[in-house]
Design a protein around this motif. Structure first.
Motif, PDB file in Angstrom:
ATOM      1  N   THR A 111       0.831  -1.200   0.000  1.00 42.63           N
ATOM      2  CA  THR A 111       0.000   0.000   0.000  1.00 42.63           C
ATOM      3  C   THR A 111       0.869   1.254   0.000  1.00 42.63           C
ATOM      4  OG1 THR A 111      -1.805  -1.113   1.155  1.00 42.63           O
ATOM      5  CG2 THR A 111      -1.756   1.288   1.288  1.00 42.63           C
ATOM      6  N   ALA A 112       1.906   1.246   0.850  1.00 41.14           N
ATOM      7  CA  ALA A 112       2.823   2.389   0.909  1.00 41.14           C
ATOM      8  C   ALA A 112       3.537   2.593  -0.414  1.00 41.14           C
ATOM      9  CB  ALA A 112       3.838   2.180   2.034  1.00 41.14           C
ATOM     10  N   MET A 113       3.979   1.512  -1.029  1.00 40.70           N
ATOM     11  CA  MET A 113       4.694   1.599  -2.309  1.00 40.70           C
ATOM     12  C   MET A 113       3.786   2.136  -3.410  1.00 40.70           C
ATOM     13  SD  MET A 113       7.897   0.660  -2.261  1.00 40.70           S
ATOM     14  CE  MET A 113       9.068  -0.265  -1.291  1.00 40.70           C
ATOM     15  N   HIS A 114       2.551   1.665  -3.432  1.00 38.08           N
ATOM     16  CA  HIS A 114       1.620   2.086  -4.474  1.00 38.08           C
ATOM     17  C   HIS A 114       1.336   3.585  -4.379  1.00 38.08           C
ATOM     18  CE1 HIS A 114      -2.395   1.101  -6.743  1.00 38.08           C
ATOM     19  NE2 HIS A 114      -1.634   1.955  -7.390  1.00 38.08           N
ATOM     20  N   ALA A 115       0.978   4.028  -3.161  1.00 34.95           N
ATOM     21  CA  ALA A 115       0.576   5.427  -2.974  1.00 34.95           C
ATOM     22  C   ALA A 115       1.757   6.383  -2.982  1.00 34.95           C
ATOM     23  CB  ALA A 115      -0.198   5.573  -1.664  1.00 34.95           C
TER      24      ALA A 115
END
Length: 252
Positions: A111-115
């Motif tokens: 999630t952190a990588m995507h956003a």
């Protein structure tokens, strides 16, 4: 004026303490026409904060993790401006679990990588149809060379973000688009408040910075962003400009 006639897309305006707000304000003062983005429950907040700018800009909905939003972005922004000369990426998010390095799950990390990392490429590609004349993409980072206290998987995401910027610079350069980052020192913003233990940075940064550091002053970082969005850095891309009082160059 530095940005006379420029048309800019600015993400991340949530509070008037944010770097993005100061970029939008300074850009307008320097002659730019600005369009903001926000999404979901924060749309109303952004629309309210936008009224504190010299000229109230339109706010377009954009969740950078929603492909539908990305696919239609150029068309929706195009309802307000006929092209873009610059884009500010001021977006980052990580679940609370990502701030525990050993216990963070892959779901938290992805999630952190995507956003916070992939979104730079996603936003650049989404804005590309409006940037056929070239321009500048500027992102905000927190120096990812180190393993910072409390930052954990968000620090890893920022390292990916900085690498993404280099690849984006490689592929967008032939299109006349420069891609650079500003590595700002800690600023007391909404995003900072969501990081557990962020006060660790605030308490020591000013002591380590040769120029000193004010955690309540976002203007220096905003000024660097506006300079990079202007035509004054025509041969600079894939760069990280540190606006941190000099801490990045100091030993412990």
């Amino acid at each position: 004026m530095l940005l006379e006639g420029k048309k800019l897309l600015v993400t991340g305006v949530l509070m008037d303490s944010s770097i993005a707000f100061h970029v939008a304000k300074l850009a307008q003062e320097q002659g730019a026409e600005v369009v903001l983005t926000s999404f979901g429950r924060t749309m109303r907040i952004t629309q309210t904060i936008a009224k504190r700018l010299p000229t109230t800009p339109p706010v377009v909905e954009l969740d950078v993790t929603d492909q539908g939003h990305l696919d239609s972005l150029a068309e929706r922004v195009g309802e307000h401006v006929d092209h873009l000369d610059g884009v500010l990426h001021s977006i980052g998010f990580a679940p609370q679990g990502a701030f525990n390095f050993l216990e963070g799950t892959f779901e938290d990390v992805s999630t952190a990588m995507h956003a916070s990392a992939y979104s730079l490429k996603a936003l650049g590609v989404a804005a590309l149809p409006l940037m056929q004349g070239g321009g500048s993409i500027v992102g905000l980072t927190f120096d990812a060379k180190y393993a910072w206290p409390v930052y954990d998987w968000m620090g890893v995401a920022k390292a990916a973000f900085e690498s993404t910027n280099r690849y984006l610079a490689r592929d967008f350069g032939p299109k006349g688009i420069r891609c650079n980052l500003v590595a700002a020192g800690p600023i007391r913003t909404t995003a900072a408040k969501s990081i557990p233990g962020f006060q660790t940075f605030e308490d020591t940064w000013g002591q380590r910075a040769p120029l000193g550091w004010d955690v309540n002053n976002a203007l220096p970082a905003a000024q660097a962003c506006v300079a990079l969005l202007s035509d004054w850095f025509p041969a600079t891309t894939a760069e990280i400009v540190h606006v941190d009082g000099g801490v990045h160059a100091m030993g412990q």
